[in-house]
Design a protein around this motif. Structure first.
Motif, short mmCIF file in Angstrom:
data_model
loop_
_atom_site.label_atom_id
_atom_site.label_comp_id
_atom_site.label_asym_id
_atom_site.label_seq_id
_atom_site.Cartn_x
_atom_site.Cartn_y
_atom_site.Cartn_z
N VAL A 56 0.86 -1.18 0.00
CA VAL A 56 0.00 0.00 0.00
C VAL A 56 0.90 1.24 0.00
CG1 VAL A 56 -1.75 1.32 1.24
CG2 VAL A 56 -1.87 -1.19 1.18
N LEU A 57 0.67 2.11 -0.98
CA LEU A 57 1.52 3.30 -1.13
C LEU A 57 0.81 4.33 -1.98
CD1 LEU A 57 4.37 2.44 -3.68
CD2 LEU A 57 2.22 1.22 -3.52
N ARG A 58 1.43 5.50 -2.12
CA ARG A 58 0.88 6.55 -2.98
C ARG A 58 0.89 6.09 -4.43
NH1 ARG A 58 4.30 10.30 -3.72
NH2 ARG A 58 2.90 12.05 -4.18
N LEU A 59 -0.11 6.53 -5.19
CA LEU A 59 -0.16 6.18 -6.60
C LEU A 59 1.06 6.71 -7.35
CD1 LEU A 59 -1.62 5.02 -9.06
CD2 LEU A 59 -2.96 7.15 -9.19
N ALA A 60 1.49 7.91 -7.02
CA ALA A 60 2.66 8.48 -7.69
C ALA A 60 3.90 7.62 -7.45
CB ALA A 60 2.90 9.91 -7.22
N ASP A 61 4.06 7.12 -6.22
CA ASP A 61 5.22 6.28 -5.92
C ASP A 61 5.14 4.95 -6.66
OD1 ASP A 61 6.30 8.22 -4.30
OD2 ASP A 61 5.45 7.40 -2.46
N ALA A 62 3.93 4.40 -6.73
CA ALA A 62 3.76 3.15 -7.47
C ALA A 62 4.16 3.33 -8.92
CB ALA A 62 2.31 2.68 -7.37
N MET A 63 3.75 4.45 -9.54
CA MET A 63 4.07 4.69 -10.94
C MET A 63 5.54 5.02 -11.13
SD MET A 63 1.36 3.86 -12.39
CE MET A 63 1.87 4.26 -14.07
N ASP A 64 6.16 5.64 -10.14
CA ASP A 64 7.60 5.88 -10.26
C ASP A 64 8.35 4.56 -10.38
OD1 ASP A 64 9.20 8.26 -10.43
OD2 ASP A 64 8.11 9.03 -8.71
N PHE A 65 7.94 3.56 -9.62
CA PHE A 65 8.56 2.25 -9.74
C PHE A 65 8.19 1.58 -11.06
CE2 PHE A 65 7.73 -2.37 -9.30
CZ PHE A 65 9.06 -2.80 -9.37
N LEU A 66 6.92 1.53 -11.38
CA LEU A 66 6.46 0.76 -12.54
C LEU A 66 7.00 1.30 -13.86
CD1 LEU A 66 2.77 0.17 -11.43
CD2 LEU A 66 4.60 -1.54 -11.51
N PHE B 79 10.19 10.56 -11.80
CA PHE B 79 9.30 10.84 -12.92
C PHE B 79 8.03 11.54 -12.47
CE2 PHE B 79 10.52 7.55 -16.43
CZ PHE B 79 11.84 7.98 -16.36
N CYS B 80 7.55 11.19 -11.29
CA CYS B 80 6.22 11.63 -10.86
C CYS B 80 6.28 12.73 -9.81
CB CYS B 80 5.43 10.43 -10.34
SG CYS B 80 5.22 9.12 -11.56
N GLY B 81 7.31 13.56 -9.87
CA GLY B 81 7.43 14.64 -8.89
C GLY B 81 6.32 15.66 -8.98
N LEU B 82 5.90 15.99 -10.23
CA LEU B 82 4.83 16.95 -10.44
C LEU B 82 3.79 16.36 -11.39
CD1 LEU B 82 6.72 20.36 -10.92
CD2 LEU B 82 5.60 19.52 -8.86
N THR B 83 2.54 16.71 -11.18
CA THR B 83 1.48 16.30 -12.10
C THR B 83 1.48 17.24 -13.31
OG1 THR B 83 -0.18 17.76 -11.13
CG2 THR B 83 0.10 15.59 -10.11
N PHE B 84 0.71 16.87 -14.33
CA PHE B 84 0.58 17.74 -15.49
C PHE B 84 0.01 19.09 -15.09
CE2 PHE B 84 -2.42 19.20 -18.89
CZ PHE B 84 -1.45 19.67 -19.77
N ALA B 85 -1.00 19.09 -14.23
CA ALA B 85 -1.59 20.35 -13.79
C ALA B 85 -0.56 21.22 -13.07
CB ALA B 85 -2.78 20.08 -12.87
N GLN B 86 0.32 20.60 -12.31
CA GLN B 86 1.35 21.37 -11.60
C GLN B 86 2.39 21.92 -12.56
OE1 GLN B 86 2.26 18.19 -8.81
NE2 GLN B 86 1.37 19.34 -7.11
N TRP B 87 2.73 21.16 -13.60
CA TRP B 87 3.65 21.69 -14.62
C TRP B 87 3.01 22.88 -15.33
CZ3 TRP B 87 8.57 21.26 -14.63
CH2 TRP B 87 9.20 20.09 -14.17
N CYS B 88 1.71 22.81 -15.59
CA CYS B 88 1.00 23.95 -16.18
C CYS B 88 1.06 25.16 -15.26
CB CYS B 88 -0.45 23.58 -16.47
SG CYS B 88 -0.68 22.41 -17.83
N ASP B 89 0.92 24.93 -13.96
CA ASP B 89 1.01 26.03 -13.00
C ASP B 89 2.39 26.67 -13.02
OD1 ASP B 89 -1.61 25.65 -12.24
OD2 ASP B 89 -1.10 24.45 -10.46
N VAL B 90 3.43 25.84 -13.16
CA VAL B 90 4.80 26.36 -13.24
C VAL B 90 4.94 27.28 -14.45
CG1 VAL B 90 7.21 25.73 -13.67
CG2 VAL B 90 5.86 24.44 -12.00
N ALA B 91 4.40 26.85 -15.59
CA ALA B 91 4.48 27.66 -16.82
C ALA B 91 3.71 28.96 -16.67
CB ALA B 91 3.98 26.85 -18.00
N ARG B 92 2.50 28.88 -16.11
CA ARG B 92 1.68 30.09 -15.93
C ARG B 92 2.36 31.08 -14.99
NH1 ARG B 92 -2.59 26.26 -15.25
NH2 ARG B 92 -3.93 26.11 -17.13
N ALA B 93 2.93 30.57 -13.92
CA ALA B 93 3.59 31.45 -12.94
C ALA B 93 4.75 32.21 -13.58
CB ALA B 93 4.06 30.64 -11.74
N ALA B 94 5.40 31.59 -14.59
CA ALA B 94 6.51 32.24 -15.28
C ALA B 94 6.02 33.29 -16.26
CB ALA B 94 7.35 31.20 -16.01
#
Length: 514
Positions: free
Chosen positions: A420-430, A447-462
């Protein structure tokens, strides 16, 4: 005075010192023949912009030639390409001198005195019968060695100018090499020899980039704007080859930036071999994290392909601040209505959701404990990890990922053997479990440090605006062929199957016209 005709002076020679000038003049006056020559064997001549070798050979050569005139030291400068650590280093260097002079100068113990202040290297020459002069080691005053002076430059200590010879000061000032030394030596990302990690197999990476270039180009080509097209993390230049072949961009400037020395060398090789039809193709070995490299509003298209997760992973300290700074740099150099195209992996949209991960334990060995891979070679690591079952590989990954990527990666084991673990951690392994050839390097990356929505937020903030074509997507080939046959995710509360999440992103970010 002895009968030595040559004084062989091997070293990287990034910095020349006042002490070296007086020492060499003394040797020429007391231990060599009147027509003697100092042979500067400049090692790692094919390296530059790395921690160990921040100054390119042609600048080192220029300083030595100026030193030769100012210090009245007759000199011959020979570039010696870098070689892996070897007991034959001394012999290789002597042969390089002979080969570079068409054997007109062939040093031998009978006619050559070697000047060397590194005891381990000096011993290699002594084994061949050479007499060795210790340079700084012979002086009771314990003068600064060249590397000590270089570290002073890297630390911003202006007193380096007092220890350095005027020839070095002159060349450094004219070409602002002090800034290059500061950037290279203090770079948190690049290793001693210009790679992201010491464990990365660049041959495997180069082949992967070449194979994936066509697929990625089909995904991004409709968003590329003509003009100045920049590919950051261009790897072997394969994507720029495809840009070069597209008639829409025949008048564009194509610019590739690659931090890894091994990949940058392949880019230069391709250009030298005439792979590109466009004459305006340029490659630079730089780290885009250090500072803004290109002039404000000067780039029409910036490509970052399979790069941004590395920016996140190799950040020194504050990862969110590092990716924000990176995006701000991209925005600064993007022209009005210009575009940043980012194609990379990303985390699932619900990264913190708890899942139960079931893994196959019949497809390999199941040792009681994970192996300690510290100090093992790449092939040895691949053999160990490749022989593990998927379940055992998860346990190995947990150990190495925590250590190398500095992430928590918390999980608990249930009676049925699932985790049992976070989905992001599971996908980092898989998404990394099959990368056994570069296991230690891959476990540095998240690989799973940021979601797509968070990468979009990074771009918008810039300052960017997100194009509607931007999306997160799932690589179903990887799911169907790599993950689903050996793994399953379920709801830990009721054991109901869960769909596989998105794995990748296409982010098209535009700078507004105003």
């Amino acid at each position: 005075m002895s009968d030595y005709r040559y004084l062989l002076f091997p070293g990287r020679h990034h910095v020349l010192t006042q002490f070296q000038a007086s020492y060499l003049r003394e040797q020429l006056a007391t231990r060599l023949t009147p027509d003697a020559i100092v042979i500067w064997a400049v090692t790692s001549a094919n390296h530059h912009t790395t921690k160990r070798n921040p100054v390119p050979f042609h600048r080192r050569e220029a300083a030595i030639e100026r030193f030769s005139v100012l210090a009245e030291v007759p000199s011959l400068v020979i570039g010696v390409v870098d070689t892996p650590p070897t007991e034959d280093f001394a012999e290789v260097t002597v042969k390089a001198v002979a080969a570079s002079t068409d054997e007109r100068v062939t040093p031998s113990p009978a006619d050559t005195l070697v000047a060397c202040s590194t005891p381990e290297v000096a011993e290699l020459y002594q084994r061949l019968g050479y007499e060795v002069a210790g340079v700084e080691l012979e002086s009771a005053e314990k003068p600064l060695r060249p590397w000590d002076v270089l570290l002073m430059i890297a630390a911003g200590n202006d007193e380096w100018r007092e220890a350095a010879h005027p020839a070095t000061v002159d060349v450094f000032d004219r070409y602002r090499l002090d800034l290059q030394v500061v950037a290279c030596v203090n770079d948190p990302v690049v290793g001693d020899d210009g790679g992201l990690t010491t464990t990365r197999d660049y041959k495997t990476y180069a082949e992967a980039f070449e194979t994936a270039a066509d697929r990625k180009w089909l995904q991004i080509k409709d968003f590329v704007r003509p003009g100045r097209i920049l590919d950051i993390g261009c790897a072997t230049g394969a994507t720029l080859e495809l840009v070069d072949a597209d008639p829409r961009f025949h008048e564009s400037d194509l610019i590739g930036v690659e931090v890894a020395r091994h990949l940058f060398a392949e880019c230069e090789h391709k250009k030298a071999q005439g792979v590109f039809s466009n004459p305006n193709v340029y490659f630079y070995q730089r780290n885009m994290l250090g500072s803004t490299v290109f002039s404000p509003r000067s780039i029409d298209t910036t490509l970052t392909l399979a790069l941004t997760h590395e920016i996140w992973s190799y950040a020194d300290g504050d990862r969110p601040a590092t990716v924000a700074r990176f995006a701000e740099g991209l925005f600064a150099h993007t022209a009005p209505n210009g575009v940043w195209i980012n194609s990379d992996v990303c985390g699932p949209s619900e990264p913190d959701r708890k899942v139960a991960l079931s893994l196959d334990d019949s497809d390999g060995a199941n040792p009681a404990d994970p192996a300690d891979l510290t100090g093992m070679t790449g092939p040895a690591v691949a053999e160990v990890v490749g022989g593990l079952s998927t379940r055992a590989r998860f346990v190995q990954f947990a150990q190495d990922f925590r250590r190398n990527a500095n992430v928590a990666f918390e999980y608990s084991e249930r009676p049925d053997g699932s985790f049992v673990l976070r989905l992001a951690d599971a996908m980092d392994f898989l998404t990394r479990k099959d990368y056994v050839d570069n296991w230690l390097s891959e476990t540095h990356e998240q690989f799973c440090g940021l979601t797509f929505a968070q990468w979009c937020d990074v771009a918008r903030a810039a300052g960017f605006e997100i194009d509607p074509a931007s999306k997160a997507w799932r690589n179903d080939w990887i799911i169907d062929n790599r993950i689903a046959p050996v793994a399953a995710i379920t709801n830990p509360l009721n054991a109901s199957p869960l769909p596989w999440p998105t794995t990748h992103q296409l982010l098209v970010a535009r700078r507004p016209t105003a």
